[in-house]
Design a protein around this motif. Structure first.
Motif, PDB file in Angstrom:
ATOM      1  N   ALA A  91      -2.190  13.603  -7.986  1.00  0.00           N
ATOM      2  CA  ALA A  91      -1.345  12.769  -8.476  1.00  0.00           C
ATOM      3  C   ALA A  91      -2.000  11.422  -8.991  1.00  0.00           C
ATOM      4  O   ALA A  91      -1.825  10.964 -10.188  1.00  0.00           O
ATOM      5  CB  ALA A  91      -0.091  12.448  -7.828  1.00  0.00           C
ATOM      6  N   ALA A  92      -2.889  10.887  -8.228  1.00  0.00           N
ATOM      7  CA  ALA A  92      -3.497   9.621  -8.392  1.00  0.00           C
ATOM      8  C   ALA A  92      -4.404   9.745  -9.492  1.00  0.00           C
ATOM      9  O   ALA A  92      -4.201   8.992 -10.536  1.00  0.00           O
ATOM     10  CB  ALA A  92      -4.162   9.212  -7.086  1.00  0.00           C
ATOM     11  N   SER A  93      -5.018  10.880  -9.552  1.00  0.00           N
ATOM     12  CA  SER A  93      -6.258  11.050 -10.442  1.00  0.00           C
ATOM     13  C   SER A  93      -5.505  11.380 -12.067  1.00  0.00           C
ATOM     14  O   SER A  93      -5.963  10.790 -12.809  1.00  0.00           O
ATOM     15  CB  SER A  93      -6.999  12.436 -10.268  1.00  0.00           C
ATOM     16  OG  SER A  93      -7.507  12.979 -11.439  1.00  0.00           O
TER      17      SER A  93
ATOM     18  N   VAL B 205      -2.819   3.081  -9.021  1.00  0.00           N
ATOM     19  CA  VAL B 205      -1.723   3.663  -8.221  1.00  0.00           C
ATOM     20  C   VAL B 205      -2.452   3.982  -6.863  1.00  0.00           C
ATOM     21  O   VAL B 205      -3.491   3.978  -6.693  1.00  0.00           O
ATOM     22  CB  VAL B 205      -1.610   5.059  -9.054  1.00  0.00           C
ATOM     23  CG1 VAL B 205      -2.750   5.954  -8.971  1.00  0.00           C
ATOM     24  CG2 VAL B 205      -0.497   5.655  -8.484  1.00  0.00           C
ATOM     25  N   ASN B 206      -1.181   4.145  -6.080  1.00  0.00           N
ATOM     26  CA  ASN B 206      -1.805   3.980  -4.437  1.00  0.00           C
ATOM     27  C   ASN B 206      -1.527   5.562  -3.854  1.00  0.00           C
ATOM     28  O   ASN B 206      -1.836   5.872  -2.582  1.00  0.00           O
ATOM     29  CB  ASN B 206      -0.494   3.434  -3.720  1.00  0.00           C
ATOM     30  CG  ASN B 206      -0.889   1.668  -3.886  1.00  0.00           C
ATOM     31  OD1 ASN B 206      -2.290   1.531  -3.920  1.00  0.00           O
ATOM     32  ND2 ASN B 206      -0.039   1.021  -3.614  1.00  0.00           N
TER      33      ASN B 206
ATOM     34  N   MET C   8       6.491   3.970 -15.237  1.00  0.00           N
ATOM     35  CA  MET C   8       6.771   4.523 -13.907  1.00  0.00           C
ATOM     36  C   MET C   8       7.643   5.756 -13.972  1.00  0.00           C
ATOM     37  O   MET C   8       7.592   6.440 -13.159  1.00  0.00           O
ATOM     38  CB  MET C   8       8.092   3.357 -13.695  1.00  0.00           C
ATOM     39  CG  MET C   8       7.655   2.025 -12.835  1.00  0.00           C
ATOM     40  SD  MET C   8       6.487   2.566 -11.598  1.00  0.00           S
ATOM     41  CE  MET C   8       7.677   2.934 -10.244  1.00  0.00           C
ATOM     42  N   ASN C   9       8.134   6.298 -15.173  1.00  0.00           N
ATOM     43  CA  ASN C   9       8.564   7.481 -15.274  1.00  0.00           C
ATOM     44  C   ASN C   9       7.479   8.584 -15.004  1.00  0.00           C
ATOM     45  O   ASN C   9       7.795   9.471 -14.168  1.00  0.00           O
ATOM     46  CB  ASN C   9       9.265   8.055 -16.837  1.00  0.00           C
ATOM     47  CG  ASN C   9       9.900   8.838 -16.761  1.00  0.00           C
ATOM     48  OD1 ASN C   9      10.653   9.267 -15.788  1.00  0.00           O
ATOM     49  ND2 ASN C   9      10.049   9.842 -17.623  1.00  0.00           N
ATOM     50  N   ALA C  10       6.333   8.483 -15.709  1.00  0.00           N
ATOM     51  CA  ALA C  10       5.340   9.279 -15.155  1.00  0.00           C
ATOM     52  C   ALA C  10       4.816   9.094 -13.981  1.00  0.00           C
ATOM     53  O   ALA C  10       4.651  10.144 -13.299  1.00  0.00           O
ATOM     54  CB  ALA C  10       4.187   9.160 -16.208  1.00  0.00           C
ATOM     55  N   ILE C  11       4.656   7.961 -13.317  1.00  0.00           N
ATOM     56  CA  ILE C  11       4.314   7.665 -12.153  1.00  0.00           C
ATOM     57  C   ILE C  11       5.019   8.003 -11.148  1.00  0.00           C
ATOM     58  O   ILE C  11       4.642   8.705 -10.111  1.00  0.00           O
ATOM     59  CB  ILE C  11       3.946   6.171 -12.105  1.00  0.00           C
ATOM     60  CG1 ILE C  11       2.726   5.553 -12.733  1.00  0.00           C
ATOM     61  CG2 ILE C  11       3.426   5.605 -10.569  1.00  0.00           C
ATOM     62  CD1 ILE C  11       2.876   4.081 -13.216  1.00  0.00           C
TER      63      ILE C  11
ATOM     64  N   ASP D 152       0.873  -1.165   0.015  1.00  0.00           N
ATOM     65  CA  ASP D 152      -0.025  -0.012   0.056  1.00  0.00           C
ATOM     66  C   ASP D 152       0.898   1.151  -0.019  1.00  0.00           C
ATOM     67  O   ASP D 152       0.191   2.395  -0.240  1.00  0.00           O
ATOM     68  CB  ASP D 152      -1.039   0.231   1.356  1.00  0.00           C
ATOM     69  CG  ASP D 152      -2.087  -0.990   1.119  1.00  0.00           C
ATOM     70  OD1 ASP D 152      -2.234  -1.359  -0.110  1.00  0.00           O
ATOM     71  OD2 ASP D 152      -2.521  -1.240   2.177  1.00  0.00           O
ATOM     72  N   GLY D 153       2.241   1.185   0.288  1.00  0.00           N
ATOM     73  CA  GLY D 153       2.894   2.262   0.301  1.00  0.00           C
ATOM     74  C   GLY D 153       3.785   2.352  -0.730  1.00  0.00           C
ATOM     75  O   GLY D 153       4.668   3.285  -1.056  1.00  0.00           O
ATOM     76  N   MET D 154       3.548   1.495  -1.747  1.00  0.00           N
ATOM     77  CA  MET D 154       4.456   1.682  -2.972  1.00  0.00           C
ATOM     78  C   MET D 154       3.589   2.306  -3.972  1.00  0.00           C
ATOM     79  O   MET D 154       2.628   2.626  -3.815  1.00  0.00           O
ATOM     80  CB  MET D 154       4.904   0.002  -3.316  1.00  0.00           C
ATOM     81  CG  MET D 154       5.700  -0.881  -2.632  1.00  0.00           C
ATOM     82  SD  MET D 154       7.187   0.198  -2.119  1.00  0.00           S
ATOM     83  CE  MET D 154       7.984   0.075  -3.765  1.00  0.00           C
ATOM     84  N   TYR D 155       4.337   2.674  -5.057  1.00  0.00           N
ATOM     85  CA  TYR D 155       3.636   3.475  -6.121  1.00  0.00           C
ATOM     86  C   TYR D 155       2.399   3.044  -6.452  1.00  0.00           C
ATOM     87  O   TYR D 155       1.247   3.478  -7.040  1.00  0.00           O
ATOM     88  CB  TYR D 155       4.512   3.966  -7.248  1.00  0.00           C
ATOM     89  CG  TYR D 155       5.917   4.421  -6.841  1.00  0.00           C
ATOM     90  CD1 TYR D 155       5.821   5.854  -6.320  1.00  0.00           C
ATOM     91  CD2 TYR D 155       6.991   3.925  -6.620  1.00  0.00           C
ATOM     92  CE1 TYR D 155       7.105   6.414  -5.799  1.00  0.00           C
ATOM     93  CE2 TYR D 155       7.938   4.411  -6.284  1.00  0.00           C
ATOM     94  CZ  TYR D 155       8.190   5.619  -5.762  1.00  0.00           C
ATOM     95  OH  TYR D 155       9.339   6.274  -5.300  1.00  0.00           O
TER      96      TYR D 155
END
Lengths: 473, 277
Positions: free
Chosen positions: A463-465, A256-257, A434-437, A245-248
């Protein structure tokens, strides 16, 4: 023959013509490739020498890494009948699309090394050969001491079908605390008892005392640079608190988290160190972790939580302070998820044979590539990994020898990494986006939160949205 | 001299002019001095407090920078020279035709060539990559020389056409009266007179081939002939794009900048004539 009224003789005219003809011939020959160095990459030479195209990134980590890679390649070439065709790439070549464009256009190496979080773009289209297909060709002794890392690293590829696509060479485990022992003493703190902080509240308490009673202006420096704010201290806290839950991304890469409770709470705490507690300098919104480390060297701050790569930086800028124990490392605290943070790998992998290449020729190059992988997995090379790549060697049996190393034994860097990695299980995803995330979308928003322009919660939500809108899951 | 003779306004104006000139000179000179200074500093100095004169000067950045660049400088030289020669070979006759000849579609053709300059050439990278791959030109020096013609040729034709147009037609006609063919009059009369323009265009074409990053980076894999500028980019980028070895970066910048500077100094007279209005 009349050659005009400009004083030129027939002889000189002929010479000039001959010269022009010769020049034209040379130019044409040059353009046809004689001067070119055109590369028929991956060919097997007629003399029996195997030419191996190798896209290489490790060298760009430091000057020491560069020397190590260059000398190792030279050594490998002299030991084997292999001609290495290196591309000496940078992070931007991998992340900026150059590698992907080349592969799409039919230019593919047999082997590459990289950072796992950048490589989903190559794994997803099926260009990378899963490790299971060649694991039995690796050196048995090396594999025996790498099994733990193979197992751990599978978390990086959990969204793909196979367990493991790349062989970890070094593990970058984040993010260690780095502190000034002299500041602790002056502030009336004990480096043995008060460092590293045991949890967030302890961090605030120690940093406050360092700031109020120590020599530095600030007790603990956070950093909000877009390339660092999401990938060092903050994600270490979220991973140790929330596990996956604490990862991206969540465990199966379906979402996404950033907008879950773990991220919102930890981001708020991170920002609060600067905005509420005033423990960081005004440079916090734009500071990088390297910048924070420099402030530590200069004595402007007493403690930071930086990257393992800061070890290389400290070696080049403050070797004396490392050697005399003025600067020390400490593992991050163990959170509710039972670990001390996250990791990513410096890794190496084989690519699949592209269409139209002779099977036998590719096989021959692959053999050479396997021999190279075995070289970087050898004890000799692995012992160099902390000095050059500033990461923990993937091969566990070399760890004891590192403590006897002249340079490494001068600080507690290795023991800090060993403690940090114990119980660690969450690696950065090798998701193609991942680069965007990690950076392009989340970085600017989290930086705004550090600036105080938006709340931590808003940064996480937005960020999540935006990631959900722009990245395919 | 009485106070009345003292031209306060004039002196103030002169002082202000000198002040502005000095400011502009320093604005250019200080960064250059700083670049030079940092190139002689060991890492412990350039990561520390800023200062101009190195405490412990070292050639380390220069030797490692040169060792890293030496093969790439040869590639850059071949690419720059090839770009210039090919551009001149293509554009001298082309520009002459546009300046002196009448033919159907002349105006349209000229503006079509100029129009090609107006688009950002990054648009061309993907199609050129594909085409060059198919033709075996990808990751080769000839491939890069040809690719640069896409944007070197239009400006070369533009400059040279204007240059040829300014040359008096009478001289060329006189040469023909004295027995020259049209071609030999062009070679023996027009070309020598157009030398400043040709040198200028050749110099600019060389600079394009020498300094370009976009094509140099995207039309190579890194395993073949890599020019010097992408190597400099690697030094800037570092491992994760954050750790920059400033000493080596500055030394490499100066090493790469030196050949065009020398070339400029050698060809200075021609270049000044070419651009004198």
């Amino acid at each position: 023959m009349y050659v005009g009224g400009f004083g030129a003789s027939e002889e000189t005219t002929m010479n000039r013509r001959q010269f022009i003809q010769a020049a034209a011939l040379s130019g044409t020959a040059g353009l046809a490739g004689c001067i070119g160095g055109s590369s028929d990459s991956n060919s097997s030479g007629s003399s029996g020498t195997t030419t191996l195209e190798y896209w290489e990134y490790f060298h760009s980590q430091s000057e020491v890494a560069k020397t190590l890679m260059e000398s190792s390649v030279e050594e490998f070439q002299s030991e084997t009948d292999t001609q290495m065709q290196m591309n000496w790439a940078s992070w931007n070549d991998i992340n900026g699309g150059k590698w992907k464009n080349n592969i799409q256009n039919g230019n593919r190496p047999v082997i590459y090394d990289s950072t796992n979080s950048l490589d989903g773009q190559f794994i997803e289209p099926g260009w990378v050969k899963p490790v299971s297909e060649y694991k039995d060709r690796l050196d048995d002794e090396a594999v025996e001491h790498l099994e733990w890392a193979f197992e751990m690293t599978q978390s990086c590829y959990r969204g793909f079908d196979e367990g493991l696509y790349e062989i970890p060479i070094g593990l970058e485990v984040g993010a260690p605390f780095i502190a000034r022992t002299d500041h602790f003493e002056e502030a009336g703190l004990s480096i043995e008892d008060d460092f590293p902080p045991e949890n967030y509240e302890h961090l605030v308490q120690v940093a406050t005392q360092l700031q109020e009673q120590g020599p530095a202006d600030y007790g603990f420096q956070i950093y909000g640079a877009q390339g660092d704010v999401t990938d060092e201290a903050l994600v270490t806290w979220t991973a140790s608190e929330g596990g996956y839950d604490g990862m991206y991304l969540n465990e199966d890469w379906s979402d996404v988290n950033y907008d879950n409770d773990v991220w919102k709470e930890m981001t708020k705490k991170y920002v609060d160190l600067y905005q509420e507690h005033g423990l960081s300098s005004d440079k916090a919104p734009t500071a990088s972790n390297e910048g924070a480390a420099q402030m530590l060297i200069q004595g402007n701050v007493s403690m930071v939580q930086g990257s393992t790569k800061d070890f290389g930086l400290l070696r080049s800028r403050a070797e004396d302070m490392l050697a005399d124990g003025t600067i020390v490392f400490g593992p991050s605290w163990e959170g509710a998820a039972g670990n001390r943070g996250d990791f990513f790998t410096q890794c190496i992998a084989l690519m699949r044979k592209p269409d139209g290449v002779d099977e036998d020729a590719w096989q021959q190059r692959e053999e050479a590539a396997i021999a190279w992988i075995n070289k970087v997995l050898s004890k000799e090379f692995q012992r160099q990994v902390p000095r050059s790549l500033a990461t923990l060697p993937a091969r566990k049996d070399v760890w004891p020898a590192l403590k006897e190393d002249d340079l490494l034994s001068q600080s507690n860097f290795i023991s800090t990494l060993e403690t940090t990695v114990d119980g660690m299980e969450h690696g950065w995803s090798s998701h193609p986006g991942m680069n965007a995330i990690q950076y392009n979308i989340a970085g600017p928003l989290f930086q705004e939160a550090v600036r105080g322009e938006i709340s931590a919660e808003e940064a996480c939500d937005r960020a999540a949205s935006e990631i959900r809108n722009q990245v395919t899951f | 001299m009485s106070l009345a003779d003292y031209d306060a306004v004039g002196v103030t104006l002169k002082a202000s002019t000198y002040g502005v000139v000095w400011f502009l000179v320093l604005l250019n000179l200080v960064p250059l001095l700083f670049i030079l200074s940092v190139s002689f500093m060991p890492p412990t100095e350039f990561f520390g407090a800023p200062h101009i004169v190195p405490y412990e000067p070292t050639l380390e950045a220069w030797t490692s920078g040169f060792a890293e660049l030496k093969d790439n400088l040869v590639n850059s030289f071949l690419i720059g020279t090839g770009t210039a020669l090919l551009a001149l070979a293509i554009t001298i006759p082309g520009a002459y035709a546009f300046a002196r000849k009448e033919f159907y579609g002349k105006k349209l053709g000229f503006y079509a060539i100029i129009l090609a300059m107006m688009f950002p050439y990054i648009l061309l990278v993907i199609p050129i990559m594909g085409l060059w791959n198919d033709l075996g030109l990808y990751n080769t020096i000839p491939g890069m020389i040809l690719a640069y013609q896409v944007f070197v040729a239009p400006f070369a034709i533009w400059i040279l056409r204007d240059f040829f147009e300014t040359l008096p037609k009478d001289i060329e006609e006189a040469a023909q009266v004295y027995g020259c063919t049209q071609f030999s009059a062009f070679v023996r009369v027009i070309l020598p007179l157009a030398a400043p323009g040709i040198v200028a265009v050749g110099f600019l074409a060389f600079l394009t081939g020498w300094n370009d990053f976009l094509f140099a980076n995207l039309l190579t894999t890194g395993t073949g002939p890599v020019p010097a500028v992408p190597v400099l980019y690697g030094t800037i980028g570092g491992g994760s794009g954050e750790r920059v070895y400033w000493g080596k970066l500055m030394a490499e910048t100066l090493i790469i900048g030196t050949p065009p500077t020398v070339l400029y100094l050698v060809a200075r007279n021609y270049l000044e004539n070419a651009f004198t209005v």
